[in-house]
Scaffold this motif. Sequence first.
Motif, PDB file in Angstrom:
ATOM      1  N   TYR A   1       0.853  -1.182   0.000  1.00 41.63           N
ATOM      2  CA  TYR A   1       0.000   0.000   0.000  1.00 41.63           C
ATOM      3  C   TYR A   1       0.891   1.234   0.000  1.00 41.63           C
ATOM      4  CZ  TYR A   1       0.925  -0.320   5.022  1.00 41.63           C
ATOM      5  OH  TYR A   1       1.536  -0.417   6.232  1.00 41.63           O
ATOM      6  N   HIS A   2       0.333   2.338  -0.430  1.00 41.83           N
ATOM      7  CA  HIS A   2       1.079   3.592  -0.555  1.00 41.83           C
ATOM      8  C   HIS A   2       1.292   4.178   0.831  1.00 41.83           C
ATOM      9  CE1 HIS A   2       2.248   7.597  -1.783  1.00 41.83           C
ATOM     10  NE2 HIS A   2       2.313   7.168  -3.048  1.00 41.83           N
ATOM     11  N   GLN A   3       2.537   4.427   1.199  1.00 45.21           N
ATOM     12  CA  GLN A   3       2.847   4.887   2.553  1.00 45.21           C
ATOM     13  C   GLN A   3       2.305   6.282   2.853  1.00 45.21           C
ATOM     14  OE1 GLN A   3       7.052   4.901   3.065  1.00 45.21           O
ATOM     15  NE2 GLN A   3       7.420   6.540   1.594  1.00 45.21           N
ATOM     16  N   ASN A   4       2.038   7.087   1.829  1.00 46.33           N
ATOM     17  CA  ASN A   4       1.555   8.450   2.041  1.00 46.33           C
ATOM     18  C   ASN A   4       0.043   8.581   1.911  1.00 46.33           C
ATOM     19  OD1 ASN A   4       4.201   9.358   2.435  1.00 46.33           O
ATOM     20  ND2 ASN A   4       4.495   9.681   0.257  1.00 46.33           N
ATOM     21  N   LYS A   5      -0.647   7.459   1.807  1.00 50.84           N
ATOM     22  CA  LYS A   5      -2.108   7.478   1.724  1.00 50.84           C
ATOM     23  C   LYS A   5      -2.671   6.694   2.896  1.00 50.84           C
ATOM     24  CE  LYS A   5      -2.463   8.140  -3.195  1.00 50.84           C
ATOM     25  NZ  LYS A   5      -3.202   7.819  -4.394  1.00 50.84           N
ATOM     26  N   GLY A   6      -3.853   7.081   3.316  1.00 50.11           N
ATOM     27  CA  GLY A   6      -4.489   6.424   4.441  1.00 50.11           C
ATOM     28  C   GLY A   6      -4.883   4.994   4.129  1.00 50.11           C
ATOM     29  N   ILE A   7      -4.986   4.191   5.168  1.00 46.62           N
ATOM     30  CA  ILE A   7      -5.428   2.807   5.030  1.00 46.62           C
ATOM     31  C   ILE A   7      -6.921   2.782   5.301  1.00 46.62           C
ATOM     32  CG2 ILE A   7      -5.201   0.459   5.920  1.00 46.62           C
ATOM     33  CD1 ILE A   7      -2.321   1.149   6.664  1.00 46.62           C
ATOM     34  N   THR A   8      -7.699   2.373   4.311  1.00 48.35           N
ATOM     35  CA  THR A   8      -9.152   2.332   4.444  1.00 48.35           C
ATOM     36  C   THR A   8      -9.573   1.144   5.306  1.00 48.35           C
ATOM     37  OG1 THR A   8      -9.448   0.959   2.489  1.00 48.35           O
ATOM     38  CG2 THR A   8      -9.396   3.372   2.141  1.00 48.35           C
ATOM     39  N   GLU A   9     -10.826   1.166   5.739  1.00 52.87           N
ATOM     40  CA  GLU A   9     -11.343   0.056   6.540  1.00 52.87           C
ATOM     41  C   GLU A   9     -11.296  -1.272   5.774  1.00 52.87           C
ATOM     42  OE1 GLU A   9     -12.066  -0.109   9.821  1.00 52.87           O
ATOM     43  OE2 GLU A   9     -11.241   1.913   9.842  1.00 52.87           O
ATOM     44  N   PRO A  10     -11.674  -1.296   4.486  1.00 53.83           N
ATOM     45  CA  PRO A  10     -11.534  -2.574   3.760  1.00 53.83           C
ATOM     46  C   PRO A  10     -10.083  -3.046   3.679  1.00 53.83           C
ATOM     47  CG  PRO A  10     -13.038  -1.132   2.585  1.00 53.83           C
ATOM     48  CD  PRO A  10     -12.417  -0.309   3.684  1.00 53.83           C
ATOM     49  N   MET A  11      -9.137  -2.116   3.548  1.00 51.43           N
ATOM     50  CA  MET A  11      -7.729  -2.509   3.522  1.00 51.43           C
ATOM     51  C   MET A  11      -7.312  -3.094   4.872  1.00 51.43           C
ATOM     52  SD  MET A  11      -6.124   0.703   1.392  1.00 51.43           S
ATOM     53  CE  MET A  11      -4.413   0.284   1.704  1.00 51.43           C
ATOM     54  N   LYS A  12      -7.753  -2.461   5.965  1.00 46.81           N
ATOM     55  CA  LYS A  12      -7.445  -2.986   7.299  1.00 46.81           C
ATOM     56  C   LYS A  12      -7.995  -4.396   7.459  1.00 46.81           C
ATOM     57  CE  LYS A  12      -7.406   1.401   9.775  1.00 46.81           C
ATOM     58  NZ  LYS A  12      -8.106   2.222  10.762  1.00 46.81           N
ATOM     59  N   LEU A  13      -9.230  -4.600   6.990  1.00 50.67           N
ATOM     60  CA  LEU A  13      -9.850  -5.923   7.084  1.00 50.67           C
ATOM     61  C   LEU A  13      -9.058  -6.948   6.280  1.00 50.67           C
ATOM     62  CD1 LEU A  13     -12.101  -7.804   8.001  1.00 50.67           C
ATOM     63  CD2 LEU A  13     -13.446  -7.003   6.043  1.00 50.67           C
ATOM     64  N   MET A  14      -8.642  -6.583   5.064  1.00 51.63           N
ATOM     65  CA  MET A  14      -7.862  -7.497   4.246  1.00 51.63           C
ATOM     66  C   MET A  14      -6.564  -7.881   4.960  1.00 51.63           C
ATOM     67  SD  MET A  14      -5.854  -7.055   0.649  1.00 51.63           S
ATOM     68  CE  MET A  14      -4.557  -6.200   1.510  1.00 51.63           C
ATOM     69  N   MET A  15      -5.881  -6.897   5.533  1.00 52.33           N
ATOM     70  CA  MET A  15      -4.630  -7.176   6.238  1.00 52.33           C
ATOM     71  C   MET A  15      -4.869  -8.079   7.447  1.00 52.33           C
ATOM     72  SD  MET A  15      -2.437  -3.684   6.023  1.00 52.33           S
ATOM     73  CE  MET A  15      -3.535  -2.383   5.551  1.00 52.33           C
ATOM     74  N   GLN A  16      -5.977  -7.852   8.151  1.00 50.13           N
ATOM     75  CA  GLN A  16      -6.303  -8.710   9.295  1.00 50.13           C
ATOM     76  C   GLN A  16      -6.581 -10.140   8.834  1.00 50.13           C
ATOM     77  OE1 GLN A  16      -9.611  -6.742  11.131  1.00 50.13           O
ATOM     78  NE2 GLN A  16      -8.332  -5.315  12.265  1.00 50.13           N
ATOM     79  N   LEU A  17      -7.361 -10.271   7.748  1.00 52.61           N
ATOM     80  CA  LEU A  17      -7.667 -11.609   7.233  1.00 52.61           C
ATOM     81  C   LEU A  17      -6.406 -12.333   6.789  1.00 52.61           C
ATOM     82  CD1 LEU A  17     -10.913 -10.913   5.190  1.00 52.61           C
ATOM     83  CD2 LEU A  17     -10.711 -12.276   7.272  1.00 52.61           C
ATOM     84  N   LEU A  18      -5.519 -11.618   6.101  1.00 47.37           N
ATOM     85  CA  LEU A  18      -4.266 -12.243   5.679  1.00 47.37           C
ATOM     86  C   LEU A  18      -3.458 -12.687   6.887  1.00 47.37           C
ATOM     87  CD1 LEU A  18      -3.178  -9.932   2.746  1.00 47.37           C
ATOM     88  CD2 LEU A  18      -3.931 -12.302   2.583  1.00 47.37           C
ATOM     89  N   SER A  19      -3.410 -11.846   7.891  1.00 46.19           N
ATOM     90  CA  SER A  19      -2.657 -12.173   9.089  1.00 46.19           C
ATOM     91  C   SER A  19      -3.249 -13.394   9.815  1.00 46.19           C
ATOM     92  CB  SER A  19      -2.641 -10.969  10.035  1.00 46.19           C
ATOM     93  OG  SER A  19      -1.979 -11.282  11.221  1.00 46.19           O
ATOM     94  N   GLN A  20      -4.571 -13.427   9.952  1.00 43.68           N
ATOM     95  CA  GLN A  20      -5.228 -14.521  10.676  1.00 43.68           C
ATOM     96  C   GLN A  20      -5.265 -15.816   9.874  1.00 43.68           C
ATOM     97  OE1 GLN A  20      -9.077 -12.924  11.466  1.00 43.68           O
ATOM     98  NE2 GLN A  20      -8.339 -11.472  12.981  1.00 43.68           N
ATOM     99  N   LYS A  21      -5.697 -15.746   8.640  1.00 44.44           N
ATOM    100  CA  LYS A  21      -5.941 -16.952   7.847  1.00 44.44           C
ATOM    101  C   LYS A  21      -4.674 -17.519   7.223  1.00 44.44           C
ATOM    102  CE  LYS A  21     -10.472 -16.916   8.151  1.00 44.44           C
ATOM    103  NZ  LYS A  21     -11.293 -17.998   8.623  1.00 44.44           N
TER     104      LYS A  21
END
Length: 88
Positions: free
Chosen positions: A62-82
Amino acid sequence: MDRITLKSSMELDGIEAMKQCFISNLGVAILLNFVVQKELGQQLVALPCGIDGQTIDICYSYHQNKGITEPMKLMMQLLSQKLHVSTT
């Protein structure tokens, strides 16, 4: 091994858009099981493809100078968990 030749392709912005295309019989794709878990057996069918149980490498960025959206946070959580990956 048979070769698959694409006559045309389509680029979609999201998984939900992809799933709706597949439900409408507009194509096929290789998707992770947890992405289509709800639809399997009802709206989508898993086809044997010979890659079950194999390890795949996944990378996201993801772009370091742009905010992380809620769907992006969810995707990262799913990748981390699953998939047992680090989100750092």
